[in-house]
Scaffold this motif. Sequence first.
Motif, PDB file in Angstrom:
ATOM      1  N   UNK A   1       0.843  -1.210   0.000  1.00 43.23           N
ATOM      2  CA  UNK A   1       0.000   0.000   0.000  1.00 43.23           C
ATOM      3  C   UNK A   1       0.869   1.248   0.000  1.00 43.23           C
ATOM      4  N   UNK A   2       1.931   1.237   0.784  1.00 42.19           N
ATOM      5  CA  UNK A   2       2.835   2.402   0.835  1.00 42.19           C
ATOM      6  C   UNK A   2       3.487   2.652  -0.519  1.00 42.19           C
ATOM      7  N   UNK A   3       3.741   1.588  -1.264  1.00 40.96           N
ATOM      8  CA  UNK A   3       4.323   1.746  -2.603  1.00 40.96           C
ATOM      9  C   UNK A   3       3.261   2.179  -3.610  1.00 40.96           C
ATOM     10  N   UNK A   4       2.025   1.712  -3.431  1.00 40.41           N
ATOM     11  CA  UNK A   4       0.968   1.975  -4.403  1.00 40.41           C
ATOM     12  C   UNK A   4       0.396   3.385  -4.294  1.00 40.41           C
ATOM     13  N   UNK A   5       0.297   3.893  -3.089  1.00 39.79           N
ATOM     14  CA  UNK A   5      -0.351   5.200  -2.909  1.00 39.79           C
ATOM     15  C   UNK A   5       0.289   6.310  -3.745  1.00 39.79           C
ATOM     16  N   UNK A   6       1.622   6.483  -3.720  1.00 42.63           N
ATOM     17  CA  UNK A   6       2.200   7.541  -4.561  1.00 42.63           C
ATOM     18  C   UNK A   6       1.981   7.303  -6.053  1.00 42.63           C
ATOM     19  N   UNK A   7       1.985   6.042  -6.463  1.00 44.31           N
ATOM     20  CA  UNK A   7       1.757   5.731  -7.875  1.00 44.31           C
ATOM     21  C   UNK A   7       0.346   6.127  -8.304  1.00 44.31           C
ATOM     22  N   UNK A   8      -0.625   5.839  -7.449  1.00 47.18           N
ATOM     23  CA  UNK A   8      -2.018   6.171  -7.769  1.00 47.18           C
ATOM     24  C   UNK A   8      -2.194   7.688  -7.835  1.00 47.18           C
TER      25      UNK A   8
END
Length: 88
Positions: free
Chosen positions: A51-58
């Motif tokens: 989730x920590x990796x995905x949030x900035x990508x989103x």
Amino acid sequence: MANTVSAKKMTRKIAKRTAVNRSRRSRMRTFIRKVEEAIASGNPNEAVAALRAAEPEIMRAAQKGIVHKNTASRKVSRLAQRVKALVA
């Protein structure tokens, strides 16, 4: 089919933009899928890291105009909610 020089140039520009946008959308979806797989596996530490990796990508996708800002926020919120339920 485009006839004028400017119309031909626009079709080239659109093709380039489409390729970039497709790549960015695919990258965002990959990160989301990794979070969902981590949730499905039942591993809370892995889910939190994903989730920590995905949030900035989103949010980056929203910033670049791939998805609407509210859509990105909704996706992050729902993923965070599911991760939180898994951790608890």
